[in-house]
Every structure is written in C-alpha cells, then in structure tokens.
Motif scaffolding. Structure first.
Motif, PDB file in Angstrom:
ATOM      1  N   ASN A   1       6.193   1.597  -3.555  1.00 32.84           N
ATOM      2  CA  ASN A   1       6.021   0.307  -4.314  1.00 32.84           C
ATOM      3  C   ASN A   1       6.634  -0.814  -3.772  1.00 32.84           C
TER       4      ASN A   1
ATOM      5  N   LYS B   1      -7.606  -2.188  -1.091  1.00 35.78           N
ATOM      6  CA  LYS B   1      -7.203  -2.701  -2.310  1.00 35.78           C
ATOM      7  C   LYS B   1      -7.360  -1.418  -3.463  1.00 35.78           C
ATOM      8  N   THR B   2      -6.238  -1.159  -4.151  1.00 39.06           N
ATOM      9  CA  THR B   2      -6.541   0.002  -5.046  1.00 39.06           C
ATOM     10  C   THR B   2      -7.486  -0.296  -5.982  1.00 39.06           C
ATOM     11  N   PRO B   3      -8.122   0.863  -6.302  1.00 41.00           N
ATOM     12  CA  PRO B   3      -9.380   0.669  -7.359  1.00 41.00           C
ATOM     13  C   PRO B   3      -9.037   0.253  -8.715  1.00 41.00           C
ATOM     14  N   TRP B   4      -7.619   0.780  -9.003  1.00 41.18           N
ATOM     15  CA  TRP B   4      -7.146   0.583 -10.432  1.00 41.18           C
ATOM     16  C   TRP B   4      -6.604  -0.723 -10.440  1.00 41.18           C
ATOM     17  N   ASP B   5      -6.288  -1.584  -9.373  1.00 43.76           N
ATOM     18  CA  ASP B   5      -5.753  -2.998  -9.675  1.00 43.76           C
ATOM     19  C   ASP B   5      -5.972  -3.420  -8.257  1.00 43.76           C
ATOM     20  N   LYS B   6      -6.946  -4.490  -8.324  1.00 43.13           N
ATOM     21  CA  LYS B   6      -7.343  -5.258  -7.192  1.00 43.13           C
ATOM     22  C   LYS B   6      -6.208  -6.309  -6.452  1.00 43.13           C
TER      23      LYS B   6
ATOM     24  N   ASN C   1      -3.419  -5.129  -5.888  1.00 46.00           N
ATOM     25  CA  ASN C   1      -2.446  -4.239  -5.245  1.00 46.00           C
ATOM     26  C   ASN C   1      -3.160  -3.718  -3.857  1.00 46.00           C
TER      27      ASN C   1
ATOM     28  N   SER D   1      -2.656  -1.224  -0.405  1.00 49.38           N
ATOM     29  CA  SER D   1      -2.090   0.038  -0.119  1.00 49.38           C
ATOM     30  C   SER D   1      -2.506   0.591   1.228  1.00 49.38           C
TER      31      SER D   1
ATOM     32  N   ASN E   1       2.637   0.453  -1.159  1.00 49.93           N
ATOM     33  CA  ASN E   1       1.858  -0.527  -1.991  1.00 49.93           C
ATOM     34  C   ASN E   1       2.722  -1.857  -1.875  1.00 49.93           C
TER      35      ASN E   1
END
Length: 120
Positions: free
Chosen positions: A68, A94-99, A101, A103, A117
C-alpha cells in the motif's frame, strides 16, 4: 514499531533474479547460501522488503502481499511495461472498492502475487 517482512517461496535463482531484480527493480540486500543448502535472500525496493526462500519449510508458493501507499505507481507501471518482460504485462487499474485507488498486480514465476496500490 514492529517490522513485517513477508517470505515468498522460490525455486529457481535465475528466474528470481530475472523477475525481482532485472524487471521489478528490487536490489539484493543479502544472500545466504551455504554449500549444498537452499538459498535464502532479502530484496528491497524503496521501503518494500521481501525474503525469498528455497527452503521448503519456510512457506508455500502462492502467497500474496499488498504493497500500500506505493508512490508514483503510474510511473513505475510505465517503466515495467517499457522493459518488455515476456512473462508479465500487468495492467493499471482503479480498484472496484475505491475509485481513488490505483493498483498493479504482478505474479512471480512461482505463483506469488504482489499487489501495488496508490491512492491518487
């Protein structure tokens, strides 16, 4: 403050060097390889430190580590792609749980996974 150093199982020194050193850009901090004994080594990239071990009792292949707050991940991703490593062409997502972020996931030749990340 405690320090956590993940251990990944490896099986082939040359593939390890090709992946971690030549492609990802880690540096070798130390190697421990007495005669007729499996290798154990420490590699690092910025503040990311890993132990890589051929010892069967240290760990199982297929581990996963989340890295991270990796700074300048987009630049790092571009550098990785420019090296044209045959066995891995990671995407930048872009991570699905936090745009906010992004990865990059890479898988080493032994099935271990590193997920870098960065919050943008």
């Amino acid at each position: 403050m405690a320090t956590i150093i993940p251990v990944f199982r490896i099986f082939d020194y040359n593939k390890t060097i090709e992946f971690y050193i030549n492609w990802l850009g880690f540096k070798i901090d130390w190697e421990h390889r007495p005669e007729n004994v499996p290798l154990c080594m420490q590699v690092s990239l910025h503040d990311v430190v890993l132990h890589l071990s051929e010892h069967h009792g240290d760990c199982c292949p297929g581990g996963k580590v989340l890295v991270n707050d990796f700074k300048e991940l987009e630049t790092y991703h571009t550098q990785l792609l420019a090296k044209n490593y045959t066995f891995n062409r990671p995407g930048l997502e872009k991570t699905p749980w936090d745009k906010s972020n992004i990865s990059v996931t890479v898988i080493d030749p032994f099935g271990n996974r590193l997920i870098f990340n960065e919050i943008i």
